[in-house]
Design a protein around this motif. Structure first.
Motif, PDB file in Angstrom:
ATOM      1  N   CYS A 116       0.792  -1.311   0.039  1.00 26.27           N
ATOM      2  CA  CYS A 116       0.073   0.067   0.035  1.00 26.27           C
ATOM      3  C   CYS A 116       0.916   1.273   0.124  1.00 26.27           C
ATOM      4  N   ASN A 151      -8.120   2.524  -7.322  1.00 19.86           N
ATOM      5  CA  ASN A 151      -9.091   1.629  -7.014  1.00 19.86           C
ATOM      6  C   ASN A 151      -8.557   0.650  -6.254  1.00 19.86           C
ATOM      7  N   ASP A 204      -7.688   2.155  -2.740  1.00 22.18           N
ATOM      8  CA  ASP A 204      -8.601   2.600  -1.877  1.00 22.18           C
ATOM      9  C   ASP A 204      -9.457   1.036  -1.350  1.00 22.18           C
ATOM     10  N   THR A 205      -9.757   0.283  -2.205  1.00 18.46           N
ATOM     11  CA  THR A 205     -10.281  -1.000  -1.628  1.00 18.46           C
ATOM     12  C   THR A 205      -9.499  -1.553  -0.326  1.00 18.46           C
ATOM     13  N   ARG A 256      -7.674  -0.128   1.543  1.00 22.17           N
ATOM     14  CA  ARG A 256      -7.843   0.569   2.614  1.00 22.17           C
ATOM     15  C   ARG A 256      -9.030   0.684   3.279  1.00 22.17           C
ATOM     16  N   ILE A 257     -10.147   0.319   2.762  1.00 20.24           N
ATOM     17  CA  ILE A 257     -11.528   0.166   3.250  1.00 20.24           C
ATOM     18  C   ILE A 257     -11.667  -0.505   4.574  1.00 20.24           C
ATOM     19  N   ASN A 258     -12.426  -0.240   5.429  1.00 17.11           N
ATOM     20  CA  ASN A 258     -12.541  -0.749   6.823  1.00 17.11           C
ATOM     21  C   ASN A 258     -11.371  -1.188   7.546  1.00 17.11           C
ATOM     22  N   SER A 279      -9.588  -5.826   4.466  1.00 16.83           N
ATOM     23  CA  SER A 279      -9.483  -6.695   3.310  1.00 16.83           C
ATOM     24  C   SER A 279      -8.179  -7.873   3.053  1.00 16.83           C
TER      25      SER A 279
END
Length: 176
Positions: free
Chosen positions: A79, A108, A111-112, A114-116, A120
């Motif tokens: 990341c 994309n 960002d995915t 880093r979500i929650n 993930s």
């Protein structure tokens, strides 16, 4: 709108997921009522991937390792620089032409990831540990005599995927 027929599309190493869902549909054990009629697999792994399975103990050990410090470092590295490694990895291993990824691929993915709070990463770790390499013989046998049509899409890029999990490779002894 009522959907009578379902089609599952899967890419690469996620092919076993699509085959298992279709198998459950055929066996009427799926958590949905409509039947799967088509499965489309894109960029499928080599044939041994579908017939050989991994040692569950090795998979559990690999997953545990990835959920520890090693995984935290890997996730940080993936990341950092807003997903620079993800971009390089994708260009090298996922597509024949990097332009096919499009302008928003990297952001994309980043960002995915880093979500929650980055949770993930655990699904990524499970994939890397080999949880999906469970063999597909049961699924393929269940689909063999069913009405489910399985199609495989293969692109022009015939490069061997050099991406390998270092968990499954034994250290080679140096000959002196």
């Amino acid at each position: 709108t009522n959907i009578d027929r379902w089609c599952i599309v899967a890419n690469g190493g996620c092919s076993p997921i699509a085959l298992q869902i279709a198998q459950r549909s055929v066996e009427s054990t799926a958590p949905f009522q409509r039947k799967v009629t088509n499965v489309i697999l894109s960029s499928v792994p080599r044939l041994p991937f579908f017939f050989s399975s991994t040692d569950p103990e090795k998979v559990a050990k690999s997953y545990k390792t990835l959920c520890g410090l090693v995984g935290k470092l890997f996730w940080w590295y993936s990341c950092r620089n807003r997903g620079a490694f993800i971009q390089k990895f994708s260009e090298k291993n996922l597509v024949a032409d990097p332009k096919n990824l499009g302008d928003k691929w990297r952001i994309n993915c980043y960002d995915t990831a880093r979500i929650n709070g980055g949770k993930s990463k655990y699904s990524t770790f499970a994939f890397l540990a080999g949880i999906l390499q469970d063999g597909c013989s049961k699924s393929l046998l269940a689909l063999k005599n069913s009405d489910v049509k399985v199609d495989i899409i293969k692109g022009k890029d015939v490069r061997k995927n050099r991406a390998r999990s270092w968990f499954w490779q034994k250290k080679k002894k140096r000959e002196g």
